[in-house]
Design an enzyme around this catalytic site. Structure first.
Site, PDB file in Angstrom:
ATOM      1  N   SER A  29       0.827  -1.218   0.000  1.00  0.00           N
ATOM      2  CA  SER A  29       0.000   0.000   0.000  1.00  0.00           C
ATOM      3  C   SER A  29       0.857   1.263   0.000  1.00  0.00           C
ATOM      4  O   SER A  29       0.693   2.137  -0.859  1.00  0.00           O
ATOM      5  CB  SER A  29      -0.900   0.007   1.240  1.00  0.00           C
ATOM      6  OG  SER A  29      -1.669  -1.164   1.297  1.00  0.00           O
ATOM      7  N   CYS A  57      -1.939  -6.071   2.614  1.00  0.00           N
ATOM      8  CA  CYS A  57      -3.357  -5.702   2.514  1.00  0.00           C
ATOM      9  C   CYS A  57      -4.068  -6.495   1.424  1.00  0.00           C
ATOM     10  O   CYS A  57      -5.112  -7.092   1.655  1.00  0.00           O
ATOM     11  CB  CYS A  57      -3.479  -4.201   2.253  1.00  0.00           C
ATOM     12  SG  CYS A  57      -5.155  -3.663   1.920  1.00  0.00           S
ATOM     13  N   CYS A  62      -6.075  -7.266   4.719  1.00  0.00           N
ATOM     14  CA  CYS A  62      -7.400  -6.614   4.713  1.00  0.00           C
ATOM     15  C   CYS A  62      -8.389  -7.195   3.696  1.00  0.00           C
ATOM     16  O   CYS A  62      -9.526  -7.520   4.053  1.00  0.00           O
ATOM     17  CB  CYS A  62      -7.255  -5.131   4.414  1.00  0.00           C
ATOM     18  SG  CYS A  62      -5.821  -4.356   5.139  1.00  0.00           S
ATOM     19  N   LYS A  65      -9.135 -11.060   3.932  1.00  0.00           N
ATOM     20  CA  LYS A  65      -9.766 -11.211   5.257  1.00  0.00           C
ATOM     21  C   LYS A  65     -11.203 -10.722   5.225  1.00  0.00           C
ATOM     22  O   LYS A  65     -12.114 -11.394   5.695  1.00  0.00           O
ATOM     23  CB  LYS A  65      -8.938 -10.447   6.298  1.00  0.00           C
ATOM     24  CG  LYS A  65      -9.369 -10.539   7.737  1.00  0.00           C
ATOM     25  CD  LYS A  65     -10.453  -9.601   8.160  1.00  0.00           C
ATOM     26  CE  LYS A  65     -10.261  -8.153   7.854  1.00  0.00           C
ATOM     27  NZ  LYS A  65      -9.270  -7.461   8.627  1.00  0.00           N
ATOM     28  N   TYR A 191      -6.102  -7.728  16.831  1.00  0.00           N
ATOM     29  CA  TYR A 191      -6.992  -7.656  15.671  1.00  0.00           C
ATOM     30  C   TYR A 191      -7.133  -9.035  15.003  1.00  0.00           C
ATOM     31  O   TYR A 191      -8.223  -9.503  14.752  1.00  0.00           O
ATOM     32  CB  TYR A 191      -6.398  -6.737  14.611  1.00  0.00           C
ATOM     33  CG  TYR A 191      -6.541  -5.257  14.779  1.00  0.00           C
ATOM     34  CD1 TYR A 191      -7.487  -4.541  14.055  1.00  0.00           C
ATOM     35  CD2 TYR A 191      -5.687  -4.539  15.604  1.00  0.00           C
ATOM     36  CE1 TYR A 191      -7.584  -3.165  14.146  1.00  0.00           C
ATOM     37  CE2 TYR A 191      -5.771  -3.162  15.703  1.00  0.00           C
ATOM     38  CZ  TYR A 191      -6.725  -2.480  14.965  1.00  0.00           C
ATOM     39  OH  TYR A 191      -6.816  -1.125  15.059  1.00  0.00           O
ATOM     40  N   GLU A 195     -10.470 -11.392  14.934  1.00  0.00           N
ATOM     41  CA  GLU A 195     -11.189 -11.480  13.654  1.00  0.00           C
ATOM     42  C   GLU A 195     -11.250 -12.933  13.164  1.00  0.00           C
ATOM     43  O   GLU A 195     -12.300 -13.407  12.736  1.00  0.00           O
ATOM     44  CB  GLU A 195     -10.503 -10.602  12.604  1.00  0.00           C
ATOM     45  CG  GLU A 195     -10.717  -9.116  12.872  1.00  0.00           C
ATOM     46  CD  GLU A 195     -10.066  -8.216  11.831  1.00  0.00           C
ATOM     47  OE1 GLU A 195      -9.188  -8.690  11.077  1.00  0.00           O
ATOM     48  OE2 GLU A 195     -10.439  -7.021  11.778  1.00  0.00           O
ATOM     49  N   HIS A 450     -34.146   7.415  10.601  1.00  0.00           N
ATOM     50  CA  HIS A 450     -34.911   6.415  11.325  1.00  0.00           C
ATOM     51  C   HIS A 450     -35.526   5.410  10.375  1.00  0.00           C
ATOM     52  O   HIS A 450     -36.025   5.803   9.325  1.00  0.00           O
ATOM     53  CB  HIS A 450     -36.005   7.124  12.132  1.00  0.00           C
ATOM     54  CG  HIS A 450     -36.735   6.201  13.047  1.00  0.00           C
ATOM     55  ND1 HIS A 450     -36.147   5.647  14.163  1.00  0.00           N
ATOM     56  CD2 HIS A 450     -38.010   5.731  13.002  1.00  0.00           C
ATOM     57  CE1 HIS A 450     -37.039   4.873  14.767  1.00  0.00           C
ATOM     58  NE2 HIS A 450     -38.166   4.908  14.093  1.00  0.00           N
ATOM     59  N   GLU A 455     -28.488   6.112  14.113  1.00  0.00           N
ATOM     60  CA  GLU A 455     -29.210   7.222  14.742  1.00  0.00           C
ATOM     61  C   GLU A 455     -29.012   7.215  16.259  1.00  0.00           C
ATOM     62  O   GLU A 455     -29.197   8.242  16.919  1.00  0.00           O
ATOM     63  CB  GLU A 455     -30.700   7.184  14.391  1.00  0.00           C
ATOM     64  CG  GLU A 455     -31.490   6.116  15.109  1.00  0.00           C
ATOM     65  CD  GLU A 455     -32.989   6.138  14.786  1.00  0.00           C
ATOM     66  OE1 GLU A 455     -33.575   7.228  14.814  1.00  0.00           O
ATOM     67  OE2 GLU A 455     -33.546   5.055  14.507  1.00  0.00           O
TER      68      GLU A 455
HETATM   69  P1  NDP Z   1      -1.803  -7.016  17.596  1.00  0.00           P
HETATM   70  O1  NDP Z   1      -0.673  -6.184  18.006  1.00  0.00           O
HETATM   71  O2  NDP Z   1      -3.119  -6.394  17.322  1.00  0.00           O
HETATM   72  O3  NDP Z   1      -2.041  -8.162  18.666  1.00  0.00           O
HETATM   73  C1  NDP Z   1      -1.028  -9.023  19.051  1.00  0.00           C
HETATM   74  C2  NDP Z   1      -1.581  -9.911  20.149  1.00  0.00           C
HETATM   75  O4  NDP Z   1      -0.598 -10.875  20.491  1.00  0.00           O
HETATM   76  C3  NDP Z   1      -1.900  -9.131  21.419  1.00  0.00           C
HETATM   77  O5  NDP Z   1      -3.079  -9.643  21.961  1.00  0.00           O
HETATM   78  C4  NDP Z   1      -0.708  -9.435  22.291  1.00  0.00           C
HETATM   79  O6  NDP Z   1      -1.009  -9.414  23.667  1.00  0.00           O
HETATM   80  C5  NDP Z   1      -0.388 -10.856  21.884  1.00  0.00           C
HETATM   81  N1  NDP Z   1       0.991 -11.209  22.173  1.00  0.00           N
HETATM   82  C6  NDP Z   1       2.094 -10.503  21.896  1.00  0.00           C
HETATM   83  N2  NDP Z   1       3.186 -11.151  22.336  1.00  0.00           N
HETATM   84  C7  NDP Z   1       2.761 -12.290  22.899  1.00  0.00           C
HETATM   85  C8  NDP Z   1       3.410 -13.367  23.544  1.00  0.00           C
HETATM   86  N3  NDP Z   1       4.736 -13.403  23.679  1.00  0.00           N
HETATM   87  N4  NDP Z   1       2.651 -14.374  24.031  1.00  0.00           N
HETATM   88  C9  NDP Z   1       1.319 -14.330  23.895  1.00  0.00           C
HETATM   89  N5  NDP Z   1       0.649 -13.350  23.290  1.00  0.00           N
HETATM   90  C10 NDP Z   1       1.364 -12.334  22.799  1.00  0.00           C
HETATM   91  O7  NDP Z   1      -1.255  -7.837  16.359  1.00  0.00           O
HETATM   92  P2  NDP Z   1      -1.970  -8.645  15.225  1.00  0.00           P
HETATM   93  O8  NDP Z   1      -0.947  -9.610  14.791  1.00  0.00           O
HETATM   94  O9  NDP Z   1      -3.314  -9.109  15.620  1.00  0.00           O
HETATM   95  O10 NDP Z   1      -2.150  -7.532  14.108  1.00  0.00           O
HETATM   96  C11 NDP Z   1      -1.034  -6.752  13.687  1.00  0.00           C
HETATM   97  C12 NDP Z   1      -1.470  -5.393  13.272  1.00  0.00           C
HETATM   98  O11 NDP Z   1      -2.095  -5.463  11.997  1.00  0.00           O
HETATM   99  C13 NDP Z   1      -2.514  -4.762  14.177  1.00  0.00           C
HETATM  100  O12 NDP Z   1      -1.962  -4.113  15.273  1.00  0.00           O
HETATM  101  C14 NDP Z   1      -3.207  -3.809  13.242  1.00  0.00           C
HETATM  102  O13 NDP Z   1      -2.486  -2.611  13.248  1.00  0.00           O
HETATM  103  C15 NDP Z   1      -3.109  -4.495  11.897  1.00  0.00           C
HETATM  104  N6  NDP Z   1      -4.388  -5.149  11.559  1.00  0.00           N
HETATM  105  C16 NDP Z   1      -5.474  -4.367  11.327  1.00  0.00           C
HETATM  106  C17 NDP Z   1      -6.688  -4.931  11.029  1.00  0.00           C
HETATM  107  C18 NDP Z   1      -7.864  -4.043  10.813  1.00  0.00           C
HETATM  108  O14 NDP Z   1      -7.680  -2.859  10.564  1.00  0.00           O
HETATM  109  N7  NDP Z   1      -9.091  -4.558  10.920  1.00  0.00           N
HETATM  110  C19 NDP Z   1      -6.864  -6.375  10.925  1.00  0.00           C
HETATM  111  C20 NDP Z   1      -5.651  -7.106  11.206  1.00  0.00           C
HETATM  112  C21 NDP Z   1      -4.472  -6.501  11.505  1.00  0.00           C
HETATM  113  P3  NDP Z   1      -0.991  -8.059  24.535  1.00  0.00           P
HETATM  114  O15 NDP Z   1      -2.160  -7.251  24.087  1.00  0.00           O
HETATM  115  O16 NDP Z   1      -1.113  -8.551  25.929  1.00  0.00           O
HETATM  116  O17 NDP Z   1       0.327  -7.401  24.246  1.00  0.00           O
END
Ligand code: NDP
Length: 466
Positions: A29, A57, A62, A65, A191, A195, A450, A455
């Site tokens: 992107s 993406c 995105c 997905k 995320y 999802e 409505h 709303e």
């Molecule tokens: P995120 O950063 O959203 O989530 C990572 C998850 O992994 C968190 O719950 C985190 O826990 C957990 N985690 C991290 N380290 C460990 C560990 N050592 N052991 C266990 N759990 C762990 O990453 P994603 O991979 O889900 O997504 C990456 C990015 O991609 C997102 O942040 C977002 O910016 C983007 N994205 C956007 C979407 C959208 O716009 N709809 C859809 C998918 C991705 P904790 O919270 O406790 O740190």
């Protein structure tokens, strides 16, 4: 036309150096947007990409997905159809048909990206690029000399280390599964984990999500997170919080035995590790030419996306700020305009709206109640949960939620949080209002449409008792 000159190399003989204005590493992107804008401004531009154009993406993020999200809604929609008197069949997903149709659409989009670049006059070079000096990049046997280099290489999934982790898949793999498993265990609480747990459930699989903390979707409004968790559980998704996978063992029959930190175990057919993503910087040669990388490997940039090496910029997931496509697009366009145009207004990353396409989905812009309390002296919270009209005939207990967080002193709306239906569509528009500085009085003075879900945002009258 690219300019070219040759120089003798002790290792490679006579090397032709192709001169360009802008060398973009990564055709996702941010990179494609930057390349197209720069070329439109008259720059000679090359994009290097070693996979399909479109980046995460388009290929493994995105777009596919969201297609899966739509597909996973169908059983729910058929249930609704029955409540409206339709004879709807029991749904059965033909996974190869969905996967292949998705692949065909992604291939079409790859082609569109190629055509966009071609039309703009950008040259696409297939292969992995390596920065060899502040102004040179090598791709295979070719060497390019560039006035400016942009690193837009994105990120990749991290698989955390635990015994048996090699049997887990990442989100990259999910898009190409040969067959759907029957039982899936999703590790993570961000995320992607949330999802995909919903997508799998919608596809008819048994889904369990394991998150290490007390409540997933950290960083979002607590009440909205609780609402999503309650709705996911109500639909039948098992959410194991305060839980860590400790071991994964593959049986002879291919099934996977899981052990977790709280002693619970389960046998599944597939494990998805969605525990974050890391910047894609391996082998790029960035540190060697003086580009600073953070501990997590992200390229460190200033407010103009310039690295410590003035000729090298970086945008998108590789700088690990807001890892969202629209943010990368804005950053890419900004860099191109700043370098090759007559300047550009800076990318304002306040009030970035975002949606998580769970079922129900959660969308948000601005501050959570918790962050607003920490940053403002006095806030009011307006919130409501309700049964959507579409579900009344079917007797479903599903509830939607809307919430406004308001600064008492100025009446400014600081945050909008929506769970349910097309939350992303609603919050995209609310984000415009927040950027314009809308007060609660402006929301109140706005006439609703409505009957709609949206709303509710303009009919919240009584703040929650404090
Ligand atoms: P995120 O950063 O959203 O989530 C990572 C998850 O992994 C968190 O719950 C985190 O826990 C957990 N985690 C991290 N380290 C460990 C560990 N050592 N052991 C266990 N759990 C762990 O990453 P994603 O991979 O889900 O997504 C990456 C990015 O991609 C997102 O942040 C977002 O910016 C983007 N994205 C956007 C979407 C959208 O716009 N709809 C859809 C998918 C991705 P904790 O919270 O406790 O740190």
């Amino acid at each position: 036309m690219l300019g070219a000159h040759a120089y003798p190399s002790p290792r490679r003989g006579l090397v032709t150096v192709e001169a360009v204005d802008f060398f973009v590493i990564g055709g996702g992107s941010g990179g494609v947007r930057a390349a197209r804008v720069a070329a439109t401004l008259g720059a000679r531009v090359v994009v290097a990409e070693d996979k399909e154009l479109g980046g995460t993406c388009v290929n493994v993020g995105c777009i596919p997905k969201k297609l899966f999200v739509y597909a996973s809604h169908v059983p729910h929609q058929l249930e609704l159809a029955r409540s409206f008197g339709w004879d709807a069949p029991e749904p059965r997903l033909d996974w190869p048909r969905l996967r292949d149709a998705k692949d065909a659409e992604i291939k079409r989009l790859n082609g569109i990206y190629a055509r966009i670049l071609e039309t703009a006059g950008v040259t696409v070079v297939r292969g992995r690029a390596r920065v060899t000096s502040p102004t040179t990049v090598a791709v295979g046997d070719r060497v390019f000399e560039a006035r400016h280099i942009l690193v837009a290489t994105g990120g990749r999934p991290i698989v955390r280390k635990f015994p048996g982790a090699e049997h887990a898949m990442t989100s990259d793999d999910v898009f190409h599964l040969p067959a759907l498993p029957r039982r899936v265990f999703v590790v993570g609480g961000g995320y992607i984990a949330a999802e995909f747990a919903c997508i799998f459930h919608g596809f008819g699989l048994e889904a369990t999500l394991s998150y290490r903390g007390p409540l997933f979707l950290r960083g979002f409004d607590r009440e909205a997170r609780e609402h999503v968790a309650a709705e996911m559980r109500r639909r039948g998704i098992a959410l194991w919080f305060d839980n860590q996978i400790t071991a994964l063992r593959k049986r002879g029959d291919g099934a996977l035995d899981i052990e977790t930190s709280d002693g619970r175990g389960v046998t599944v057919d597939a494990v998805l590790c969605a525990t974050g993503r890391e910047p894609n910087v391996e082998g790029l040669g960035l540190a060697e030419v003086g580009v600073e990388l953070s501990d997590g490997g992200a390229v460190v940039v200033d407010g103009h996306y310039a690295t410590r090496v003035p000729t090298i910029h970086a945008v998108g997931d590789v700088i690990d700020r807001y890892n969202l496509t629209p943010v990368a697009l804005a950053q890419g366009a900004y860099v191109a305009k700043r370098l090759f145009g007559e300047g550009a207004s800076e990318v304002d990353l306040a009030l970035v709206p975002t949606a998580i396409f769970t079922q129900p989905s959660l969308a948000t812009v601005g501050l959570s109640e918790e962050d607003a309390r920490a940053q403002y002296a006095d806030i009011d919270v307006y919130a409501s949960t309700f049964r959507p009209l579409a579900h009344t005939l079917g007797g479903s207990d599903e509830r939607y939620m809307v919430k406004l967080v308001v600064d008492r002193a100025t009446d400014r709306v600081l945050g909008v949080h929506v769970v349910g239906g097309e939350a992303g569509e609603i919050v995209q528009t609310a984000a415009v209002a927040l950027r314009a500085g809308a007060t609660k009085a402006v929301f109140d003075a706005t006439i609703g449409i409505h009957p709609t879900f949206a709303e509710e945002l303009v009919t919240l009258r009584t703040p929650r008792a404090r």
